[in-house]
Design a protein around this motif. Structure first.
Motif, short mmCIF file in Angstrom:
data_model
loop_
_atom_site.label_atom_id
_atom_site.label_comp_id
_atom_site.label_asym_id
_atom_site.label_seq_id
_atom_site.Cartn_x
_atom_site.Cartn_y
_atom_site.Cartn_z
N GLY A 1 0.88 -1.18 -0.11
CA GLY A 1 -0.03 -0.09 0.04
C GLY A 1 0.92 1.29 0.13
O GLY A 1 2.16 1.37 -0.05
N GLN A 2 0.38 2.28 0.26
CA GLN A 2 0.82 3.79 -0.19
C GLN A 2 1.59 4.10 1.36
O GLN A 2 2.00 5.20 1.68
N CYS A 3 1.35 3.21 2.78
CA CYS A 3 1.91 3.40 3.88
C CYS A 3 1.37 4.93 4.46
O CYS A 3 0.00 4.65 4.58
N THR A 4 1.94 5.67 4.81
CA THR A 4 1.26 7.15 5.15
C THR A 4 1.55 8.05 4.41
O THR A 4 1.38 9.42 4.55
N TRP A 5 1.80 7.81 2.92
CA TRP A 5 1.68 8.78 1.91
C TRP A 5 0.15 9.02 1.47
O TRP A 5 -0.46 8.28 1.19
N VAL A 6 -0.15 10.19 1.33
CA VAL A 6 -1.45 10.66 1.00
C VAL A 6 -1.51 11.52 -0.27
O VAL A 6 -0.58 12.62 -0.34
N ASN A 7 -2.41 11.00 -1.07
CA ASN A 7 -2.55 12.15 -2.34
C ASN A 7 -3.00 13.79 -2.00
O ASN A 7 -4.14 13.39 -1.21
N ILE A 8 -2.62 14.54 -2.48
CA ILE A 8 -3.20 15.95 -2.19
C ILE A 8 -3.96 16.26 -3.61
O ILE A 8 -3.30 16.72 -4.57
N PRO A 9 -5.32 16.54 -3.57
CA PRO A 9 -5.82 17.00 -4.81
C PRO A 9 -5.31 18.42 -5.16
O PRO A 9 -5.32 19.24 -4.33
N LYS A 10 -5.20 18.47 -6.50
CA LYS A 10 -4.81 19.72 -7.21
C LYS A 10 -5.84 19.90 -8.37
O LYS A 10 -6.20 19.18 -9.07
N GLU A 11 -6.30 21.43 -8.52
CA GLU A 11 -7.15 21.94 -9.25
C GLU A 11 -6.28 21.42 -10.76
O GLU A 11 -5.28 21.93 -11.17
#
Length: 831
Positions: A581-591
């Protein structure tokens, strides 16, 4: 006793008068019955004794035949995989029908016969098969089990397969399960089987207060021609458990299928269509009933469904891009006879660089309420959701709404919807001390619009209760008492408010006393829910404590949600190989942007990952081939609490070509404090290491990795690690720095000292080089070429690579061209 009695004994040299292992009494019908008994005598030789007691009635004959011994214990009563025969099941149709089940395999001749069984998933495997005769009356076939003892609760599991000349739809065959007790046949379940040529699992709860048999009946009334067939396989009776207690397990690409039958009108596995769910007419596009056989590319849909677990199982799918923005697909079901609070369970799968949202809504008599939502790409597997709905208004419908836009890329899928009355069972009981933690709702005026679990105002979280006290007070939230001989990784989501004093700390408590803080966070407020992991352990019983504070005069406090634990230590903060999985990395939504996607070889990215060097290994992938502009993707680490003033960051990256875009790495100290650490637009089409020391001064920081991707190529990252202390060498290490020269020279420099020099050019500009390049094959492509000058002697033209590392030696690569200009001589001869 009219019919007599047959018993089986195990006699050893040590025990000549044992109790019978198996016994049958009374009339057993006109059929040969199959008896099974497990023999166990590990320490002594033994004999098997068959004893008969002849009855005194006219039907008192007792016969035995075909005795054989097989290694291993006998299967439980009622079990049959049909590989050797019908086991203890016998054909016993009504006298007026006289239609039997046949014992066939996938190699049997005939129409509408499954090409493989369920047990072995091969053509050599066997099953029971029913095809009604061409008749103007009802045809009925019955399989009858051996007699079994009374049972308070049991779960009958059957697999069925239906085929027909007509396309998918309900079959004319009805499968019914009866319990046969002294009072006669008692129906407990039936289904109009569905033609989809897939093995489907049915589970049926039943009980019996006295010795009984199970009857499996297939019936069909066909006044015209034969059109359907039914096959049965892998009959299993689990005694002492209800079907609800049996948790199905599925894995990607399993050898067999695992479909459960619907338990209510609102439940649906989609193996037999939409059940009671309907496509809404007011939406823009319909959900598609699909399976893995219809999926060509990984981002087009799941490779397998959740119910069946292979590429033949069905699910609801919304994929691709829409013809307009905010395109909706809605499927709904009427709510029938449910209490004011009930639980909706379902499985969802969302994957791709530009996936929109999936919403669960309830419709009341006056409004629609959003109760659960997910946005963007998720882990590449089916994920379970359990949503408690508790409303005072009468609920009339449930709706799943999938969204997509013109630039969407990826899919949303749902499967296995279930509903039951009551709340979701609590998984962990937390105890609050001192100032109280309370279950908060998201309707507070605290800039909190959603919890983390549901993503809506319908969800709850834990928050420190505000107070009228004039002093700062401590709030402590404790887990239940834990015992473990190994490390435990505790994962939780939190929200830190703005304010001068907002710390959150995690401790291990032994005998009521807290240890040192294992994790702490304060300072920069949260812009959204943030995730953290901490490793806890203790040689004795312990609790995990979450400590926060209430500061007088403030109306916002620390919040916690989704606390989970797993065996084993956590990965070091922000370190991840992406294999789980992505561990503790989180996607940040961008316009106008897209998401980093967890991918493996074949996802339009590198053919292998860096960790395992195989196509099955995982990495994060940025791909915006579907976009018509440069599109950003950002992924953010958890907060790193450094132990040393310097940390070493190492990551591996892979870029398809020099027009793929730019990869950047930032150190983030606050919401607006970002320092660029690294930028690159090429990796030479191989996994390349970036390693650099990070000056932290013991202050917390995050890592932000950004890909500015074009609609050509890809950018991938893998094996991120953050370790204490200086890096041994700050370097970007690779075997060879290649360059396509489309966006520059990638650090290659002209070091010529003679009459000639290397220049970057295109389209044969200044009479240098060909009219097209090699990379893109057009006049717009760039290359390096030697600029000519007149001369009469041999002269070198040299271009040198950037510094590279191989082992511990620093090296350069130099491309040397020896060239003698003789143009003037050709001109003289031409004159």
């Amino acid at each position: 006793m009219e019919s007599g009695e047959l018993s089986v004994y195990l006699q050893t040299t040590e025990n000549s008068h044992s109790a019978p292992l198996w016994i049958r009494k009374g009339d057993q019908g006109r059929h040969w019955r199959h008896g099974r008994v497990t023999l166990l005598s590990p320490n002594s030789p033994y004999q098997v004794i068959f004893e008969t007691v002849v009855g005194d009635g006219p039907r008192r004959d007792i016969a035995i035949d075909d005795l054989f011994v097989l290694n291993g214990a006998c299967p439980p009563p009622g079990f049959c995989d049909f590989e050797m025969d019908f086991c203890g099941w016998v054909n016993n149709p009504p006298a007026e029908s006289r239609v039997d089940f046949d014992w066939l395999s996938g190699e049997s001749d005939g129409d509408l016969i499954p090409d493989r069984d369920h047990s072995t998933n091969s053509a050599l495997g066997h099953f029971a098969f029913f095809m009604p005769l061409e008749s103007d009356r009802e045809e009925i076939a019955r399989l009858e089990s051996d007699t079994m003892e009374a049972v308070d609760q049991a779960c009958l599991e059957i697999w069925h397969n239906v085929d027909g000349w007509l396309p998918d739809g309900p079959s004319d065959i009805i499968l019914t399960v009866f319990v046969n007790e002294t009072a006669g046949l008692r129906p407990v379940w039936n289904t109009s089987a569905y033609r989809n040529t897939t093995w489907i699992r049915d589970r049926v709860d039943y009980n019996a207060s006295r010795p009984h048999q199970i009857i499996l009946q297939a019936s069909c009334y066909k006044p015209t021609s034969v059109s359907d067939s039914l096959a049965l396989d892998d009959v299993h009776i689990i005694r002492g458990k209800s079907c609800f207690d049996i948790i199905p397990t599925t894995t990607p690409n399993p050898a067999t299928t695992t479909t459960a039958a619907p338990a209510s009108a609102m439940d649906c596995t989609f193996e037999q269509g939409l059940c009671s769910w309907v496509q809404e007419l007011s939406d823009d596009v319909n959900w598609t009933l699909s399976n893995g056989l219809q999926v060509d590319q990984p981002w087009d849909g799941p490779q397998y469904d959740h119910t069946v677990g292979n590429n033949q199982g069905f699910f609801l799918l919304l994929n691709g891009s829409g013809s307009k923005d905010e395109e909706r697909a809605v499927v709904s079901v009427p709510v029938i006879s449910l209490a004011s609070h009930f639980c909706v369970g379902f499985w969802y799968h969302m994957l791709g660089p530009s996936v929109s949202t999936l919403d669960l809504l309830v419709e009341t008599e006056s409004s629609e309420v959003l109760v659960w939502t997910r946005r963007g790409t998720q882990n590449p597997d089916w994920i379970n959701a359990q949503v408690t709905i508790n409303m005072s208004s009468t609920i009339t419908r449930l709706m799943f709404t999938g969204h997509r836009g013109t630039n969407s890329r990826g899919f949303i899928a749902i499967d296995d919807i279930t509903m039951h009355v009551g709340l979701i069972p609590a998984r962990v009981a937390l105890r609050a001390t001192s100032v109280t933690w309370v279950a908060g709702v998201t309707r507070e005026a605290q800039n909190m619009k959603a919890d983390h679990t549901y993503g809506t105002e319908n969800g709850f979280y834990m928050t420190v209760m505000t107070s009228t006290t004039a002093q700062t007070e401590e709030a402590l939230l404790l887990t239940p008492e834990l015992t473990s001989t190994e490390d435990i990784c505790v994962r939780f989501w939190y929200w830190l408010p703005a304010g001068p004093y907002n710390p959150l700390t995690v401790h291990v408590h032994r005998n009521g006393e807290p240890g040192d803080a294992l994790w702490q966070r304060s300072g920069a407020p949260s812009l959204g829910w943030e995730v953290a992991e901490v490793t806890v352990s203790s040689p004795t019983k312990f609790r995990v404590g979450f400590k926060a504070f209430y500061v007088p005069g403030t109306n916002t406090t620390v919040k916690l949600d989704d606390i989970t634990a797993r065996n084993g230590a956590c990965s070091p903060p922000s370190s991840c190989d992406f294999e789980s999985g992505q561990c503790t990395w989180v996607n940040i939504p961008k316009e106008g942007g897209h998401d980093w996607v967890l991918a493996s070889g074949g996802f339009q990215g590198p053919p292998t990952d860096h960790t395992t060097q195989t196509a099955e290994g995982w990495f994060l992938l940025s791909s915006s081939l579907h976009q018509n502009h440069i599109s950003p993707a950002q992924v953010l680490s958890e907060w790193i609490q450094p132990r040393d003033p310097t940390s070493c960051l190492t990551l591996w990256y892979h870029m398809d070509n020099s027009v793929s875009g730019t990869l950047k790495v930032y150190k983030r100290s606050g919401t607006s404090e970002e320092d660029l650490m690294f930028s690159s637009n090429s990796s030479g089409r191989s996994w390349t290491r970036f390693s650099q020391s990070v000056e932290t001064n013991n202050k917390p920081f995050q890592l932000l990795i950004e890909a500015e991707s074009t609609n050509s190529g890809f950018i991938a990252i893998d094996d991120i690690s953050v370790t204490p202390g200086l890096c041994q060498v700050n370097e970007t290490s690779l075997g060879f720095v290649g360059c396509y020269f489309e966006n520059g020279t990638c650090g290659w420099e002209d070091i010529s000292v003679g009459q000639f020099q290397w220049m970057r050019g295109k389209n044969g500009s200044e009479n240098i080089g060909p009219s097209v390049d090699h990379t893109v094959g057009t006049e717009l492509g760039w290359y390096m070429a030697v600029k000519p000058e007149r001369g009469d002697q041999m002269s070198p033209a040299a271009v040198q690579s950037p510094t590279m590392k191989q082992a511990s030696a620093t090296l350069h690569t130099t491309l040397l061209l020896q060239h003698v200009w003789r143009g003037y001589r050709r001109a003289e001869r031409g004159a």
